[in-house]
Write an enzyme that holds these catalytic residues in place. Structure first.
Site, PDB file in Angstrom:
ATOM      1  N   GLN B  35       0.835  -1.200   0.000  1.00 36.19           N
ATOM      2  CA  GLN B  35       0.000   0.000   0.000  1.00 36.19           C
ATOM      3  C   GLN B  35       0.871   1.252   0.000  1.00 36.19           C
ATOM      4  O   GLN B  35       0.620   2.194  -0.749  1.00 36.19           O
ATOM      5  CB  GLN B  35      -0.929   0.000   1.227  1.00 36.19           C
ATOM      6  N   ARG B  44       0.656   9.262  -9.385  1.00 37.29           N
ATOM      7  CA  ARG B  44      -0.635   8.642  -9.093  1.00 37.29           C
ATOM      8  C   ARG B  44      -1.421   9.460  -8.071  1.00 37.29           C
ATOM      9  O   ARG B  44      -2.596   9.774  -8.261  1.00 37.29           O
ATOM     10  CB  ARG B  44      -0.361   7.232  -8.555  1.00 37.29           C
ATOM     11  N   GLY B  68     -12.034  -1.191  -4.158  1.00 33.72           N
ATOM     12  CA  GLY B  68     -10.661  -1.594  -3.831  1.00 33.72           C
ATOM     13  C   GLY B  68      -9.946  -0.459  -3.125  1.00 33.72           C
ATOM     14  O   GLY B  68      -8.935   0.041  -3.588  1.00 33.72           O
ATOM     15  N   GLU B  90     -13.147  -3.160   0.187  1.00 35.67           N
ATOM     16  CA  GLU B  90     -11.805  -3.727   0.093  1.00 35.67           C
ATOM     17  C   GLU B  90     -11.873  -5.224   0.396  1.00 35.67           C
ATOM     18  O   GLU B  90     -12.437  -5.635   1.403  1.00 35.67           O
ATOM     19  CB  GLU B  90     -10.876  -3.014   1.091  1.00 35.67           C
ATOM     20  N   GLU B 119     -18.125  -7.980  -5.834  1.00 33.84           N
ATOM     21  CA  GLU B 119     -19.113  -8.868  -6.444  1.00 33.84           C
ATOM     22  C   GLU B 119     -20.083  -9.431  -5.398  1.00 33.84           C
ATOM     23  O   GLU B 119     -21.184  -9.853  -5.748  1.00 33.84           O
ATOM     24  CB  GLU B 119     -18.409 -10.028  -7.183  1.00 33.84           C
ATOM     25  N   GLU B 133      -8.857   3.047  -8.153  1.00 33.36           N
ATOM     26  CA  GLU B 133      -7.544   2.973  -8.796  1.00 33.36           C
ATOM     27  C   GLU B 133      -7.346   1.504  -9.116  1.00 33.36           C
ATOM     28  O   GLU B 133      -6.863   0.738  -8.304  1.00 33.36           O
ATOM     29  CB  GLU B 133      -6.457   3.515  -7.863  1.00 33.36           C
ATOM     30  N   GLU B 142      -4.031  -7.717 -14.143  1.00 36.56           N
ATOM     31  CA  GLU B 142      -4.791  -7.854 -12.890  1.00 36.56           C
ATOM     32  C   GLU B 142      -6.293  -7.970 -13.151  1.00 36.56           C
ATOM     33  O   GLU B 142      -7.030  -8.429 -12.276  1.00 36.56           O
ATOM     34  CB  GLU B 142      -4.550  -6.691 -11.903  1.00 36.56           C
TER      35      GLU B 142
END
Lengths: 373, 373
Positions: B35, B44, B68, B90, B119, B133, B142
């Site tokens: 992280q 970013r 996320g 998350e 989901e 992001e 990914e």
């Protein structure tokens, strides 16, 4: 989230998700690059080679099962030593390479390569010998001996022989430069964090300080509490080494090896040195069985060595900070190792150590937790 | 064996085993260390910070979903920019750190951290903004945008805004020293293999030569066919760059992004140089939506840069051997990218390239396969 962890019910291990286990474990062994690393380990190769060819009576005309054959080398040697039939079981795609290697060495009539996990496959007969190179770092990492036990209980004849037949785990107090190195890396990582937290606050208006403690714990675990692969030399062993576990491969059960607990003592044998932690290693022996012993008993040791290092090296469990000790100081050690709940192939270790000076004066009591990852 | 691969039925992706996916993918993001790496990427951070705070009208009094959230930074900024409510989802254990970070920054009444995969979770309402992001190496590695699409289709109001709103993938011919380095490593690995095979034959009586070809293929894949993370500088881009994919985050479907195919051309813009391969990168834009545009449009680009490198860098697809080219030479390129069958978060790429000299003389046709791992 869907980690592979599960509850332990009735003291039994949770069921293993095969897909997860493959992703975390077996996938490495599917590469020839990794196989070559193991095949280039001379100490490993010599031990199995000598164990087989100096004990041909165990192989000649016999049936053999090789658990986790990899490239197939042990199966091929078993056939070359006279086996009537060798079943070579391999869970990864390397099985195909093993099959080709067997053929290229003209042994396809003797060696049958079976792709599958030992828990799932079926053999047409019981075998006289089970051979396997199942040892992980500090012997039990990878928990592959579980599969050997399964193979033995299902497929070894009552008169059968295990190759290797015995295994031992060792612990000794050590000096190592890794200690300063790892401590330095830990401090660098924390300095870096503090700069990062300050900048995030001033540039982006978010106070990160609440994460400093968990970040430090994460880094501490990584740099200081995870056992380190080491290539220790004998002079780095500063006290007497102790056997903390003996395994008879013919009789050991999964329950016997799931946890390793031992209380033992060690005497410092070096003047004015630093106790930087503990080194852990293993050896295995090829002795056959009592009724059918090896003619030539072979040892494979991963102990600290000047010239005969192995790819296993030793595992170093580091102490922070190191402790000044000297010849005659006495360590009373309690060692406990268990499997990680998140991944049954990894280990968690607790070490308690009481240190008494030669004079009898208590010096310190240490208690540390480690991870074998 | 239990790999995560599955057959593709009716052109649809095989179902994903969540445990395997966690072991292969999510587990990395559970570490604060990772992280911190992302939070230390100034390009970013600045892009998202400016996108939010220079477009407060999209956030003020609005509901926001952060897909996320990781440490929670985007959710926190959204709240600081005036959001009425932020749902920060998350999948990993980092959720707990995000929750603590939110609290330490006194935003717990505005930001709700939800641990779970997008989901699976349910929100009490639809949202005005989805921020995420989600970009991997070369944008789509990914396959995390799948989850953003899922979130959008389920939880974004018909009038809602995506942050970012658009994304593009770029390809350009490059010069890079990585080529010689990787080729050198490959040759070293093969020399090493030949020594190993010879020794295994002479010491242990096993002919390894049948494995030489598959070993070479494995090493070739690893050293030469796997795209490399690079920090390219603008002067390493030796020809015109082309956009090979544009994504409107408001409307793209999983079918739109599962495969990327593009035919395009590029002119070499540097005199007497070597075509060492192709560089791939991406940019994203924060434009709001047509009916509700950003006041200040922000760009986040990972293009080769002298001063503004990102943790994404660029992906280099290397050519072996490199080809002498010069200003005005013309490349006709066909690029195709698909997901790996073994792991839907990794990619496989095919590049065909016809090279014509400035004079019109055909120079060479190249066809290569690559893996983004």
């Amino acid at each position: 989230m869907g980690s592979s962890a599960g509850a332990v019910v009735d003291g039994r291990a949770p069921p293993v998700d095969k897909g997860v286990d493959y992703a975390q474990y077996f996938c490495t062994y599917a590469f020839l690059y990794h196989q070559k690393d193991m095949l280039s380990d001379r100490v490993r190769m010599d031990a199995y080679f000598n164990a087989i060819f100096q004990n041909k009576h165990h192989f000649s005309g016999k049936t053999v099962l090789d658990v986790g054959t990899g490239s197939g080398i042990l199966a091929i040697w078993s056939a070359q030593a006279g086996a009537r039939k060798v079943y070579a079981v391999e869970a990864t795609k390397v099985a195909e390479h093993a099959r080709n290697l067997v053929k290229a060495n003209n042994l396809q009539h003797l060696v049958e390569v079976i792709e599958g996990s030992i828990e799932d496959i079926t053999l047409p007969e019981k075998v006289d010998v089970i051979i396997s190179e199942w040892m992980g770092y500090f012997l039990l990492r990878e928990s592959m001996f579980d599969s050997v036990i399964c193979a033995r209980d299902r497929w070894l004849k009552p008169t059968g022989v295990m190759y290797p037949s015995h295994a031992r785990m060792w612990i000794a107090p050590i000096w190592t430069g890794l200690l300063d190195q790892k401590l330095g890396q830990y401090h660098l990582a924390m300095d870096d964090w503090h700069n990062f937290a300050e900048e995030t606050n001033s540039y982006y208006g978010v106070d990160m300080s609440v994460l400093t403690k968990p970040f430090a714990e994460e880094q501490r675990k990584y740099y200081l509490q995870t056992s380190m692969w080491s290539d220790l030399k004998p002079n780095q062993v500063i006290g007497t080494a102790a056997v903390i576990k003996e395994i008879d491969c013919l009789t050991a059960t999964v329950a016997d090896i799931k946890e390793v607990g031992s209380k033992f003592s060690s005497s410092i044998s070096t003047e004015n040195t630093k106790l930087c932690g503990f080194g852990g290693w293993f050896d295995v022996h090829f002795r056959g069985r009592v009724e059918d012993p090896a003619g030539q008993e072979i040892e494979l040791t991963t102990a600290p060595s000047v010239d005969h290092g192995t790819h296993w090296g030793q595992q170093a469990f580091l102490l922070h900070p190191a402790l000044h000790v000297s010849k005659g100081d006495h360590l009373s050690i309690s060692f406990f190792m268990d499997r990680s709940k998140e991944n049954h192939r990894l280990m968690e270790v607790e070490v308690e150590c009481d240190i008494q000076q030669y004079s009898g004066k208590p010096l310190k009591t240490l208690k540390n937790k480690y991870y074998i990852e």
